[in-house]
Design an enzyme around this catalytic site. Structure first.
Site, PDB file in Angstrom:
ATOM      1  N   THR A 136      30.627  19.281  66.724  1.00  0.00           N
ATOM      2  CA  THR A 136      31.945  19.052  67.320  1.00  0.00           C
ATOM      3  C   THR A 136      31.900  19.149  68.838  1.00  0.00           C
ATOM      4  OG1 THR A 136      32.946  20.008  65.335  1.00  0.00           O
ATOM      5  CG2 THR A 136      34.358  19.765  67.263  1.00  0.00           C
TER       6      THR A 136
ATOM      7  N   GLN B 208      34.551  15.564  62.584  1.00  0.00           N
ATOM      8  CA  GLN B 208      35.228  16.042  63.792  1.00  0.00           C
ATOM      9  C   GLN B 208      34.894  15.097  64.944  1.00  0.00           C
ATOM     10  OE1 GLN B 208      33.160  17.803  61.851  1.00  0.00           O
ATOM     11  NE2 GLN B 208      33.983  19.829  61.400  1.00  0.00           N
TER      12      GLN B 208
ATOM     13  N   ASP C 271      43.660  20.235  62.773  1.00  0.00           N
ATOM     14  CA  ASP C 271      43.235  21.115  63.874  1.00  0.00           C
ATOM     15  C   ASP C 271      43.142  20.341  65.184  1.00  0.00           C
ATOM     16  OD1 ASP C 271      42.949  22.921  61.781  1.00  0.00           O
ATOM     17  OD2 ASP C 271      40.784  22.664  61.650  1.00  0.00           O
TER      18      ASP C 271
ATOM     19  N   ARG D 129      46.222  27.135  61.814  1.00  0.00           N
ATOM     20  CA  ARG D 129      45.301  27.782  60.876  1.00  0.00           C
ATOM     21  C   ARG D 129      44.526  28.841  61.649  1.00  0.00           C
ATOM     22  NH1 ARG D 129      41.605  24.367  57.259  1.00  0.00           N
ATOM     23  NH2 ARG D 129      40.739  23.496  59.194  1.00  0.00           N
TER      24      ARG D 129
ATOM     25  N   TRP E  72      41.679  30.097  62.656  1.00  0.00           N
ATOM     26  CA  TRP E  72      40.237  29.916  62.847  1.00  0.00           C
ATOM     27  C   TRP E  72      39.603  31.241  63.271  1.00  0.00           C
ATOM     28  CZ3 TRP E  72      37.636  26.444  67.134  1.00  0.00           C
ATOM     29  CH2 TRP E  72      36.287  26.259  66.814  1.00  0.00           C
TER      30      TRP E  72
END
Length: 381
Positions: free
Chosen positions: A163, A198, A242, A298, A300
């Site tokens: 990513t 991603q 995300d 979320r 992470w």
């Protein structure tokens, strides 16, 4: 049981702390028996410590000198201007990459790169020593920098990029400014649950960066708000899962956050890992719209911190609002909150019990430039 398990909850509002902590201690008494009884008195005494710590933290964050970051000394007066134009006769360079390569690798004064209208198919990374770079487009709808890498793409060493290296545009140097420009990752939106898809449009891995009137277009992991203090104003950010993520200390003001998914998605994935980290995302006077069913965030990081204030939320927001990343322990340490939000998706009644609706005093540290020490380094923007 170590004391730190009790002190981890210092950022809860006092009422929630008392109820949850008493229950937590009671469960441990039942499951551990008499061997745990000696901790009970200490836990009760530390309830007051927890409340005091939260109050002290609020006062600290509300001050002008709260940050663990070094003092920021920005420079706005340019020492050099560079023009990028598709027509070589109308500019100094025809690509953004060539313009950046013309800046000294160790740069100590403001350089403004003016990029004319057009789509620039380039993958660019600004090195850590090249500070004080400004990138100014002809309008976010007119000047576009795009690429299409994903995390699973192979890099020069034959290994997947990941990513971090998938970003179309990456900034590693402090005091970066971008205005009126689009950063885009053209990789197609992945199906739900796909791996290695991603695809960051921008990664910002440096302190004191500002983005004014910019657009960030992608799907999964659009904007990698990696680390440092960042300011986003009047920006448009589009993605699916995300699509704002990382461990930055960032203020998003008057931004449009648009989900583009046919299933479940998530707006944020903030990665604060410790109560000692002064990081988190704050969204003030923003707008959340789009398609699909969207979580506001979320967890992470175990201590993930996200606040939405004065923000309009469309009906796409799932009633529960937040997801614990499959780890119930994170429900005890994350800081997820709203303050005076509006719209059909803003109803706090259905939210998870471990999120909160802030009071005016609790919201104060998150809703001004002081959250990112902005009065030090954003004075002329």
């Amino acid at each position: 049981m170590p004391k730190t398990r009790i002190l981890e909850v210092q950022h809860w509002p006092a009422a929630g702390t008392i109820m949850r902590l008493k229950l937590y201690v009671l469960i441990l008494l039942i499951t551990c028996g008499d061997s745990f009884a000696s901790y009970f008195h200490r836990a009760s005494n530390e309830l007051q410590i927890t409340e005091d710590a939260y109050g002290n933290w609020l006062r600290k964050m509300g001050s002008l000198n709260h940050s663990v970051f070094e003092e920021a000394k920005n420079q706005f007066t340019p020492c050099k201007k560079i023009k990028v134009h598709k027509n070589p006769r109308l500019g100094d360079y025809t690509t953004v990459r060539k313009a950046i390569n013309a800046i000294p690798i160790i740069n100590n004064c403001r350089v403004i790169i003016s990029v004319s209208a057009g789509t620039y198919k380039e993958k660019i990374e600004i090195p850590a020593t090249m500070a004080y770079v400004s990138l100014e487009g002809a309008g976010a709808g007119e000047t576009i920098i795009q690429w299409n890498d994903t995390a699973e793409e192979k890099g020069p060493n034959g290994q997947p990029l990941g990513t971090y290296a998938s970003a179309t545009f990456a900034v590693n140097a402090p005091y970066f400014i971008a205005k009126d420009i689009t950063f885009k990752n053209k990789a197609p939106a992945p199906p739900s649950g796909a791996l290695g898809k991603q695809a960051a449009a921008l990664r910002i891995s440096a302190d004191t960066a500002a983005f004014i009137g910019c657009r960030f277009i992608g799907a999964q992991d659009t904007l990698y708000d990696h680390k440092g203090r960042h300011y986003f104003r009047d920006c448009y950010i589009q993605g699916s899962v995300d699509f704002i993520f990382g461990d930055g200390l960032s203020l998003y003001e008057n931004c449009h956050l648009r989900a583009k998914t046919k299933s479940y998605g998530a707006l944020t994935a903030q990665k604060r890992e410790s109560m000692l980290e002064e990081t988190g995302f704050s969204f003030v006077n923003c707008k959340v719209t789009g398609s699909g069913a969207l979580y506001l965030g979320r967890a992470w990081g175990s201590f993930s911190r996200v606040v939405f204030a004065y923000t309009y939320m469309d009906k796409i927001i799932t009633p529960r609002g937040w997801y614990n990343w499959g780890d119930k322990n994170r429900e005890m340490t994350v800081f997820y909150a709203q303050f005076k939000c509006s719209g059909p998706g803003a109803n706090f009644g259905g939210r998870v019990s471990w999120s909160r609706e802030l009071t005016q005093q609790e919201a104060k540290p998150f809703i001004s430039l002081s959250f990112i020490d902005g009065r030090e380094w954003l004075a002329n923007l």
